[in-house]
Write a protein that holds these residues in place. Structure first.
Motif, PDB file in Angstrom:
ATOM      1  N   ALA A   1      11.271   0.855  14.016  1.00 40.83           N
ATOM      2  CA  ALA A   1      11.190  -0.504  14.152  1.00 40.83           C
ATOM      3  C   ALA A   1       9.980  -0.900  13.624  1.00 40.83           C
ATOM      4  CB  ALA A   1      10.557  -0.936  15.840  1.00 40.83           C
ATOM      5  N   TYR A   2       9.841  -1.068  12.264  1.00 37.58           N
ATOM      6  CA  TYR A   2       8.786  -1.723  11.947  1.00 37.58           C
ATOM      7  C   TYR A   2       9.728  -1.675   9.724  1.00 37.58           C
ATOM      8  CZ  TYR A   2       5.306  -0.373  14.853  1.00 37.58           C
ATOM      9  OH  TYR A   2       4.706  -0.177  16.155  1.00 37.58           O
ATOM     10  N   PRO A   3      10.398  -2.812  10.237  1.00 37.95           N
ATOM     11  CA  PRO A   3      10.468  -3.067   8.646  1.00 37.95           C
ATOM     12  C   PRO A   3       9.662  -2.775   7.607  1.00 37.95           C
ATOM     13  CG  PRO A   3      10.962  -5.301   9.878  1.00 37.95           C
ATOM     14  CD  PRO A   3      10.422  -4.137  10.736  1.00 37.95           C
ATOM     15  N   ALA A   4       8.506  -3.369   7.819  1.00 39.66           N
ATOM     16  CA  ALA A   4       7.309  -3.124   6.397  1.00 39.66           C
ATOM     17  C   ALA A   4       6.865  -1.845   6.372  1.00 39.66           C
ATOM     18  CB  ALA A   4       6.297  -4.332   7.204  1.00 39.66           C
ATOM     19  N   VAL A   5       7.793  -0.865   6.964  1.00 41.45           N
ATOM     20  CA  VAL A   5       7.359   0.757   5.980  1.00 41.45           C
ATOM     21  C   VAL A   5       8.560   1.157   6.042  1.00 41.45           C
ATOM     22  CG1 VAL A   5       5.858   2.778   7.309  1.00 41.45           C
ATOM     23  CG2 VAL A   5       5.369   0.916   8.471  1.00 41.45           C
TER      24      VAL A   5
ATOM     25  N   ALA B   1       0.725  -1.315  -0.087  1.00 42.49           N
ATOM     26  CA  ALA B   1      -0.112  -0.139  -0.120  1.00 42.49           C
ATOM     27  C   ALA B   1       0.536   1.312  -0.600  1.00 42.49           C
ATOM     28  CB  ALA B   1      -0.794   0.269   1.145  1.00 42.49           C
ATOM     29  N   LEU B   2       0.040   2.048  -0.878  1.00 40.13           N
ATOM     30  CA  LEU B   2       1.001   3.369  -0.431  1.00 40.13           C
ATOM     31  C   LEU B   2       0.051   4.338   0.339  1.00 40.13           C
ATOM     32  CD1 LEU B   2       2.738   6.038  -1.917  1.00 40.13           C
ATOM     33  CD2 LEU B   2       1.788   6.020  -3.298  1.00 40.13           C
ATOM     34  N   PHE B   3       0.659   4.882   0.961  1.00 39.07           N
ATOM     35  CA  PHE B   3       0.146   5.991   1.710  1.00 39.07           C
ATOM     36  C   PHE B   3       0.315   7.109   1.482  1.00 39.07           C
ATOM     37  CE2 PHE B   3      -0.217   7.637   6.587  1.00 39.07           C
ATOM     38  CZ  PHE B   3      -1.750   8.503   6.517  1.00 39.07           C
ATOM     39  N   PRO B   4      -0.224   8.164   0.829  1.00 40.46           N
ATOM     40  CA  PRO B   4       0.257   9.594   0.106  1.00 40.46           C
ATOM     41  C   PRO B   4      -0.106  10.370   0.742  1.00 40.46           C
ATOM     42  CG  PRO B   4      -1.652   8.676  -1.492  1.00 40.46           C
ATOM     43  CD  PRO B   4      -1.559   7.619   0.247  1.00 40.46           C
ATOM     44  N   GLY B   5       0.770  11.737   0.528  1.00 40.34           N
ATOM     45  CA  GLY B   5       0.251  12.807   1.659  1.00 40.34           C
ATOM     46  C   GLY B   5       1.757  13.700   1.630  1.00 40.34           C
ATOM     47  N   SER B   6       1.187  15.210   2.178  1.00 42.86           N
ATOM     48  CA  SER B   6       2.036  16.163   2.251  1.00 42.86           C
ATOM     49  C   SER B   6       2.532  16.220   3.077  1.00 42.86           C
ATOM     50  CB  SER B   6       1.441  17.565   2.197  1.00 42.86           C
ATOM     51  OG  SER B   6       0.602  17.676   3.252  1.00 42.86           O
ATOM     52  N   PHE B   7       2.404  15.383   4.259  1.00 42.38           N
ATOM     53  CA  PHE B   7       2.576  15.105   5.634  1.00 42.38           C
ATOM     54  C   PHE B   7       3.307  16.510   6.377  1.00 42.38           C
ATOM     55  CE2 PHE B   7       2.057  11.087   3.717  1.00 42.38           C
ATOM     56  CZ  PHE B   7       1.178  10.341   4.690  1.00 42.38           C
ATOM     57  N   ASP B   8       2.834  17.584   6.711  1.00 47.72           N
ATOM     58  CA  ASP B   8       3.089  18.793   6.876  1.00 47.72           C
ATOM     59  C   ASP B   8       3.058  19.726   8.379  1.00 47.72           C
ATOM     60  OD1 ASP B   8       4.894  20.604   6.093  1.00 47.72           O
ATOM     61  OD2 ASP B   8       3.725  21.659   5.121  1.00 47.72           O
ATOM     62  N   PRO B   9       2.731  18.636   9.112  1.00 47.55           N
ATOM     63  CA  PRO B   9       3.615  17.837   9.687  1.00 47.55           C
ATOM     64  C   PRO B   9       3.031  16.003   9.416  1.00 47.55           C
ATOM     65  CG  PRO B   9       2.862  18.617  10.993  1.00 47.55           C
ATOM     66  CD  PRO B   9       1.843  19.181  10.628  1.00 47.55           C
ATOM     67  N   PHE B  10       3.350  15.149   9.573  1.00 46.11           N
ATOM     68  CA  PHE B  10       3.074  13.786  10.008  1.00 46.11           C
ATOM     69  C   PHE B  10       2.381  13.984  11.453  1.00 46.11           C
ATOM     70  CE2 PHE B  10       3.864   8.906  10.548  1.00 46.11           C
ATOM     71  CZ  PHE B  10       2.849   8.618   9.553  1.00 46.11           C
TER      72      PHE B  10
ATOM     73  N   ASP C   1       1.226  -6.448   3.422  1.00 47.14           N
ATOM     74  CA  ASP C   1       2.966  -6.808   4.193  1.00 47.14           C
ATOM     75  C   ASP C   1       3.595  -5.548   4.151  1.00 47.14           C
ATOM     76  OD1 ASP C   1       1.661  -8.837   3.707  1.00 47.14           O
ATOM     77  OD2 ASP C   1       1.595  -9.534   1.842  1.00 47.14           O
ATOM     78  N   GLU C   2       3.161  -4.262   3.490  1.00 39.86           N
ATOM     79  CA  GLU C   2       4.188  -3.528   2.683  1.00 39.86           C
ATOM     80  C   GLU C   2       3.804  -2.517   3.158  1.00 39.86           C
ATOM     81  OE1 GLU C   2       8.229  -1.695   0.153  1.00 39.86           O
ATOM     82  OE2 GLU C   2       6.807  -4.190  -0.026  1.00 39.86           O
ATOM     83  N   ILE C   3       3.762  -1.337   3.395  1.00 42.67           N
ATOM     84  CA  ILE C   3       2.763   0.167   3.712  1.00 42.67           C
ATOM     85  C   ILE C   3       4.580   0.618   3.137  1.00 42.67           C
ATOM     86  CG2 ILE C   3       2.164   2.113   4.422  1.00 42.67           C
ATOM     87  CD1 ILE C   3       0.773   0.327   6.799  1.00 42.67           C
ATOM     88  N   ILE C   4       4.131   1.583   1.725  1.00 46.28           N
ATOM     89  CA  ILE C   4       5.284   2.859   1.501  1.00 46.28           C
ATOM     90  C   ILE C   4       4.676   3.876   1.959  1.00 46.28           C
ATOM     91  CG2 ILE C   4       6.199   4.128  -0.335  1.00 46.28           C
ATOM     92  CD1 ILE C   4       5.430   1.677  -2.222  1.00 46.28           C
ATOM     93  N   ILE C   5       4.707   5.006   2.685  1.00 47.29           N
ATOM     94  CA  ILE C   5       4.203   6.248   3.481  1.00 47.29           C
ATOM     95  C   ILE C   5       5.279   7.252   2.104  1.00 47.29           C
ATOM     96  CG2 ILE C   5       4.705   8.334   5.000  1.00 47.29           C
ATOM     97  CD1 ILE C   5       4.325   6.149   6.294  1.00 47.29           C
ATOM     98  N   GLY C   6       4.623   8.172   1.317  1.00 42.72           N
ATOM     99  CA  GLY C   6       4.805   8.547   0.503  1.00 42.72           C
ATOM    100  C   GLY C   6       3.921  10.280   0.306  1.00 42.72           C
ATOM    101  N   ILE C   7       5.684  10.953   0.035  1.00 41.47           N
ATOM    102  CA  ILE C   7       5.301  11.829   0.808  1.00 41.47           C
ATOM    103  C   ILE C   7       5.369  13.050  -0.967  1.00 41.47           C
ATOM    104  CG2 ILE C   7       6.659  14.252   1.933  1.00 41.47           C
ATOM    105  CD1 ILE C   7       8.160  12.479   3.950  1.00 41.47           C
ATOM    106  N   GLY C   8       3.555  13.794  -0.771  1.00 42.23           N
ATOM    107  CA  GLY C   8       3.752  13.977  -2.114  1.00 42.23           C
ATOM    108  C   GLY C   8       4.413  15.463  -2.376  1.00 42.23           C
ATOM    109  N   HIS C   9       5.499  15.765  -3.047  1.00 40.16           N
ATOM    110  CA  HIS C   9       6.057  17.089  -3.574  1.00 40.16           C
ATOM    111  C   HIS C   9       4.374  17.703  -4.557  1.00 40.16           C
ATOM    112  CE1 HIS C   9       7.489  21.191  -5.901  1.00 40.16           C
ATOM    113  NE2 HIS C   9       8.323  20.642  -4.455  1.00 40.16           N
ATOM    114  N   ASN C  10       3.758  18.872  -4.248  1.00 39.61           N
ATOM    115  CA  ASN C  10       3.119  19.870  -4.538  1.00 39.61           C
ATOM    116  C   ASN C  10       3.302  21.124  -4.582  1.00 39.61           C
ATOM    117  OD1 ASN C  10       0.508  21.183  -5.008  1.00 39.61           O
ATOM    118  ND2 ASN C  10      -1.453  20.134  -3.693  1.00 39.61           N
TER     119      ASN C  10
END
Length: 152
Positions: A61-65, A5-14, A30-39
């Motif tokens: 502590a979370y190798p799946a992230v 899964a891709l968890f997209p966002g600007s995360f400004d802040p997370f 099984d895996e999550i990619i936190i995607g910090i998008g550039h807008n």
């Protein structure tokens, strides 16, 4: 097949709300990619690389992230990373209206992607990145809303 899964966002802040979505998402994926998008239309308050580092430390502590920054269409980034799911959090009906439209466009771009919505945990629902930015801008301590410390 690995469920990515891709968890997209600007995360400004997370925020702790974002952290909660990721931790709950790990029960589904099984895996999550936190995607910090550039807008290009938004000026960041917290520098992108600083936020990336803080989020990476949060999930050591979370190798799946994993955490990545990206520029471009979220659906294309998901496809290129092998992510068949987009993970999103919903605090309220306003979030749903906004996210619903985006999810339909993402699916038209990448037909194999499914958007999975998780309802924000009730005690975290009032937290928003824009509120935290405003508090921080006026020198209020915001650490209670974040899974890391800004005041260090």
């Amino acid at each position: 097949m690995k469920r990515i899964a891709l968890f997209p966002g600007s995360f400004d802040p997370f925020t702790k709300g974002h952290e909660d979505i990721v931790l709950r998402g790990l029960k589904l994926f099984d895996e999550i990619i936190i995607g910090i998008g550039h807008n290009a239309n938004k000026q960041r308050y917290f520098p992108l690389e600083v936020m990336k580092t803080l989020i990476e430390k949060t999930f050591l502590a979370y190798p799946a992230v994993r955490v990545e920054t990206y520029d471009g269409l979220t659906a294309i980034v998901a496809r290129d990373r092998g992510a068949r799911f987009l993970l999103r959090g919903l605090r309220n009906t306003t979030d749903f209206e906004y996210e619903n439209g985006i999810s339909q466009v993402n699916r038209s771009i990448y037909p194999d992607v499914e958007t999975v919505f998780l309802i924000t945990s009730p005690h975290l629902a009032p937290i928003s990145s824009s509120i935290i930015r405003d508090l921080h801008r006026y020198h209020k301590n915001v650490d209670e809303f974040l899974p890391y410390r800004l005041s260090e």
